[in-house]
Design a protein around this motif. Structure first.
Motif, PDB file in Angstrom:
ATOM      1  N   VAL A   1      48.275  28.310  12.981  1.00  0.00           N
ATOM      2  CA  VAL A   1      47.909  26.928  12.691  1.00  0.00           C
ATOM      3  C   VAL A   1      48.378  26.069  13.852  1.00  0.00           C
ATOM      4  N   GLU A   2      47.460  25.308  14.429  1.00  0.00           N
ATOM      5  CA  GLU A   2      47.808  24.398  15.519  1.00  0.00           C
ATOM      6  C   GLU A   2      47.844  22.984  14.972  1.00  0.00           C
ATOM      7  N   LEU A   3      49.017  22.362  15.069  1.00  0.00           N
ATOM      8  CA  LEU A   3      49.218  21.053  14.455  1.00  0.00           C
ATOM      9  C   LEU A   3      50.102  20.190  15.334  1.00  0.00           C
ATOM     10  N   LEU A   4      49.617  19.005  15.669  1.00  0.00           N
ATOM     11  CA  LEU A   4      50.367  18.054  16.489  1.00  0.00           C
ATOM     12  C   LEU A   4      50.872  18.677  17.787  1.00  0.00           C
ATOM     13  N   GLY A   5      50.014  19.481  18.405  1.00  0.00           N
ATOM     14  CA  GLY A   5      50.329  20.050  19.705  1.00  0.00           C
ATOM     15  C   GLY A   5      51.195  21.289  19.680  1.00  0.00           C
ATOM     16  N   LYS A   6      51.498  21.819  18.496  1.00  0.00           N
ATOM     17  CA  LYS A   6      52.310  23.024  18.401  1.00  0.00           C
ATOM     18  C   LYS A   6      51.600  24.073  17.565  1.00  0.00           C
ATOM     19  N   SER A   7      51.951  25.335  17.788  1.00  0.00           N
ATOM     20  CA  SER A   7      51.349  26.444  17.056  1.00  0.00           C
ATOM     21  C   SER A   7      52.369  27.031  16.091  1.00  0.00           C
ATOM     22  N   TYR A   8      51.895  27.320  14.869  1.00  0.00           N
ATOM     23  CA  TYR A   8      52.762  27.878  13.844  1.00  0.00           C
ATOM     24  C   TYR A   8      52.119  29.149  13.291  1.00  0.00           C
ATOM     25  N   PRO A   9      52.781  30.291  13.445  1.00  0.00           N
ATOM     26  CA  PRO A   9      52.226  31.534  12.900  1.00  0.00           C
ATOM     27  C   PRO A   9      52.241  31.508  11.376  1.00  0.00           C
ATOM     28  N   GLN A  10      51.156  31.982  10.762  1.00  0.00           N
ATOM     29  CA  GLN A  10      51.090  32.041   9.307  1.00  0.00           C
ATOM     30  C   GLN A  10      51.761  33.305   8.788  1.00  0.00           C
ATOM     31  N   ASP A  11      52.250  33.230   7.557  1.00  0.00           N
ATOM     32  CA  ASP A  11      52.808  34.400   6.891  1.00  0.00           C
ATOM     33  C   ASP A  11      52.556  34.266   5.397  1.00  0.00           C
ATOM     34  N   ASP A  12      53.276  35.011   4.585  1.00  0.00           N
ATOM     35  CA  ASP A  12      53.022  35.013   3.152  1.00  0.00           C
ATOM     36  C   ASP A  12      53.413  33.706   2.477  1.00  0.00           C
ATOM     37  N   TYR A  13      54.092  32.799   3.185  1.00  0.00           N
ATOM     38  CA  TYR A  13      54.449  31.497   2.630  1.00  0.00           C
ATOM     39  C   TYR A  13      53.407  30.426   2.935  1.00  0.00           C
ATOM     40  N   SER A  14      52.520  30.672   3.866  1.00  0.00           N
ATOM     41  CA  SER A  14      51.573  29.646   4.313  1.00  0.00           C
ATOM     42  C   SER A  14      50.621  29.268   3.175  1.00  0.00           C
ATOM     43  N   ASN A  15      50.609  27.989   2.810  1.00  0.00           N
ATOM     44  CA  ASN A  15      49.721  27.548   1.732  1.00  0.00           C
ATOM     45  C   ASN A  15      49.123  26.164   1.974  1.00  0.00           C
ATOM     46  N   VAL A  16      49.313  25.601   3.176  1.00  0.00           N
ATOM     47  CA  VAL A  16      48.753  24.282   3.464  1.00  0.00           C
ATOM     48  C   VAL A  16      47.254  24.410   3.698  1.00  0.00           C
ATOM     49  N   THR A  17      46.490  23.450   3.194  1.00  0.00           N
ATOM     50  CA  THR A  17      45.037  23.512   3.259  1.00  0.00           C
ATOM     51  C   THR A  17      44.492  22.578   4.346  1.00  0.00           C
ATOM     52  N   GLU A  18      43.228  22.787   4.686  1.00  0.00           N
ATOM     53  CA  GLU A  18      42.573  21.921   5.675  1.00  0.00           C
ATOM     54  C   GLU A  18      42.562  20.466   5.220  1.00  0.00           C
ATOM     55  N   LYS A  19      42.345  20.247   3.933  1.00  0.00           N
ATOM     56  CA  LYS A  19      42.295  18.882   3.412  1.00  0.00           C
ATOM     57  C   LYS A  19      43.610  18.150   3.661  1.00  0.00           C
ATOM     58  N   ILE A  20      44.713  18.827   3.433  1.00  0.00           N
ATOM     59  CA  ILE A  20      46.019  18.214   3.661  1.00  0.00           C
ATOM     60  C   ILE A  20      46.271  18.019   5.149  1.00  0.00           C
ATOM     61  N   LEU A  21      45.934  19.022   5.957  1.00  0.00           N
ATOM     62  CA  LEU A  21      46.148  18.904   7.400  1.00  0.00           C
ATOM     63  C   LEU A  21      45.349  17.755   8.006  1.00  0.00           C
ATOM     64  N   SER A  22      44.225  17.428   7.401  1.00  0.00           N
ATOM     65  CA  SER A  22      43.413  16.319   7.926  1.00  0.00           C
ATOM     66  C   SER A  22      44.107  14.971   7.765  1.00  0.00           C
ATOM     67  N   LYS A  23      45.125  14.899   6.902  1.00  0.00           N
ATOM     68  CA  LYS A  23      45.861  13.651   6.689  1.00  0.00           C
ATOM     69  C   LYS A  23      47.015  13.480   7.679  1.00  0.00           C
ATOM     70  N   VAL A  24      47.448  14.581   8.285  1.00  0.00           N
ATOM     71  CA  VAL A  24      48.600  14.526   9.192  1.00  0.00           C
ATOM     72  C   VAL A  24      48.244  13.705  10.436  1.00  0.00           C
ATOM     73  N   GLY A  25      49.099  12.800  10.797  1.00  0.00           N
ATOM     74  CA  GLY A  25      48.864  11.959  11.965  1.00  0.00           C
ATOM     75  C   GLY A  25      48.172  10.650  11.661  1.00  0.00           C
ATOM     76  N   LYS A  26      47.766  10.424  10.398  1.00  0.00           N
ATOM     77  CA  LYS A  26      47.115   9.153  10.040  1.00  0.00           C
ATOM     78  C   LYS A  26      48.103   7.994  10.091  1.00  0.00           C
ATOM     79  N   ASN A  27      49.344   8.243   9.660  1.00  0.00           N
ATOM     80  CA  ASN A  27      50.428   7.236   9.767  1.00  0.00           C
ATOM     81  C   ASN A  27      50.001   5.874   9.226  1.00  0.00           C
ATOM     82  N   LEU A  28      49.582   5.832   7.972  1.00  0.00           N
ATOM     83  CA  LEU A  28      49.133   4.573   7.371  1.00  0.00           C
ATOM     84  C   LEU A  28      50.221   3.512   7.394  1.00  0.00           C
ATOM     85  N   HIS A  29      51.479   3.926   7.365  1.00  0.00           N
ATOM     86  CA  HIS A  29      52.587   2.966   7.360  1.00  0.00           C
ATOM     87  C   HIS A  29      52.729   2.249   8.696  1.00  0.00           C
TER      88      HIS A  29
END
Length: 453
Positions: free
Chosen positions: A53-81
């Motif tokens: 998974v490539e997120l915010l310029g970094k790569s994270y290897p997936q394993d048996d704990y990985s459960n984040v979805t595309e829908k959630i990842l699309s919200k990262v970086g929006k920074n509504l606050h």
């Protein structure tokens, strides 16, 4: 502090996987001291063929704990606050201004520093271990959190930054950011929301200097842990810290909501604050919880390098405050790009009185879904996450209507009611039918249920 965190929920692992090599663009703002459309209905039709998974310029290897979805990842970086004139930005700026104005250091500069650009990707150590949350605690389980892998996750609370900021030498700070939790679906819950963390540490002189004959008072002792104090704290120190915390937060809420505000405190328990409390305010005749707070665990403070100090922490939800202050009825609206919503919050100053004027109330479309559960691999939050991923912000609410156990086979059946409503336009039965069918198919494929469609 992890506000409204339901620590004792039972959890199961979600099987929902990422599509191949997800990339999310978005650059987080730097830490500083500062003066919808739904997912296509064929989601999850393809199995992942990449383990990264490539997120915010970094790569994270997936394993048996990985459960984040595309829908959630699309919200990262929006920074509504940090989006100017957004209602969450308004709340953040109001709280900042209050702290800057009322709490000054010895040189007349603001006592509290503000960090509103910290990355939402944290380590499990930051999110749990640094806060002294036990390894077997239910709050760590995959049902309630979004994990990139066993070591990294999307923060579940802004408390994940407490230890690092204290370790950097800070005694008073506010940390603001988006947090991520797998949860139920209704008008007050969303898998991404925004928190503000507040922390204040006191030296012996700072805490007792204004107390008559306070020279002989001490912060620490070798005592016993009770419902009212930690074993290492003197009762005098705890009472003063508790009084200061409640006074600070009562002044803040009164400043935001007005002098007629009624406040009450409810005792509660967080594993990394003791004693701890929840604040409830009376709004339109109803008591509503708005934040959690408490005396910080001394073991946390000590491990961060502030052994000679005692402190408090609080965590408040920006959406909760904004929904009350501006009378916003649905948490999904905070993610709206509709100018009819956003323009309502543009004003000459952050304290302008604003009452949200509802957009046209579009009719709901209601569909039910029933299925037999697999033996032991099913959890409701897995189903809620699947529904959100496929239906996106078209899903207004999901309710468990009925639970039935077959008297002979002992199999258990769930029936859910899914309420579809677009906040900005009228939905057609055809498009809802396609989404609902995709939910049925994905539930069978991803969760292992047996459909009763």
């Amino acid at each position: 502090m992890a506000m409204l965190w339901k620590f004792m929920r039972v959890a199961k692992y979600s099987k929902t996987a990422l599509s191949p090599k997800v990339k999310v663009r978005g650059i987080p703002t730097h830490s500083r001291h500062s003066s919808s459309k739904s997912v296509p209905s064929d989601f999850a039709a393809s199995a992942p063929c990449s383990n990264t998974v490539e997120l915010l310029g970094k790569s994270y290897p997936q394993d048996d704990y990985s459960n984040v979805t595309e829908k959630i990842l699309s919200k990262v970086g929006k920074n509504l606050h940090n989006r100017k004139h957004h209602p969450l930005w308004l709340i953040k700026e109001q709280v900042k201004e209050h702290f800057y104005k009322h709490y000054l250091g010895r040189r007349g500069t603001p006592l509290f520093s503000v960090y509103d650009g910290l990355s939402p990707v944290v380590t499990v150590q930051q999110n749990f271990d640094s806060l002294l949350i036990p390894q077997n605690h239910a709050s760590r389980r995959k049902e309630d959190n979004y994990y990139l892998n066993r070591d990294h996750m999307l923060r579940a609370h802004t408390s994940a930054h407490q230890w690092d900021l204290i370790h950097s030498g800070l005694d008073a700070f506010l940390a603001v950011g988006d947090v991520y939790r797998r949860d139920t679906i209704d008008n007050t819950h969303y898998p991404v929301f925004h928190q503000m963390e507040g922390v204040r540490l006191f030296s012996c002189h700072e805490l007792f200097s204004s107390i008559k004959d306070g020279e002989g008072l001490q912060l620490f002792e070798q005592g016993h842990r009770t419902a009212h104090k930690q074993e290492c704290h003197t009762m005098e120190a705890v009472r003063l810290v508790e009084f200061n915390l409640k006074q600070v937060l009562t002044k803040l809420m009164t400043h935001i909501f007005g002098d007629g505000l009624q406040v009450r405190w409810v005792d509660c328990y967080f594993p990394f604050t003791h004693p701890s409390f929840e604040m409830e305010i009376n709004f339109q005749g109803e008591w509503m919880e708005v934040l959690g707070c408490g005396v910080m665990e001394q073991q946390l403070v000590n491990s961060a390098g502030a052994q000679d100090k005692i402190g408090w922490a609080f965590g408040l939800g920006l959406e909760r405050l904004a929904m009350i202050l501006y009378d916003i009825p649905d948490i999904r609206l905070f993610w709206s790009e509709d100018e009819r919503f956003l323009k309502q919050f543009i004003g000459p100053h952050i304290w302008q009185k604003i009452k949200f004027q509802p957009l046209s109330r579009y009719p709901p479309l209601i569909n039910d879904i029933s299925f037999w559960l697999p033996s032991e691999t099913y959890s409701q939050n897995d189903f809620y996450d699947l529904v959100r991923t496929i239906g996106g912000d078209l899903i207004e609410k999901v309710v468990l209507l009925d639970e039935f156990a077959h008297p002979k086979t002992k199999k258990v059946s769930h029936c859910y009611r899914i309420i579809y409503r677009h906040p900005e336009r009228t939905l057609t039965q055809d498009e809802v039918h396609r989404i609902h069918q995709a939910i049925e198919e994905s539930a069978v494929r991803e969760l292992g249920v047996e459909g009763r469609f």
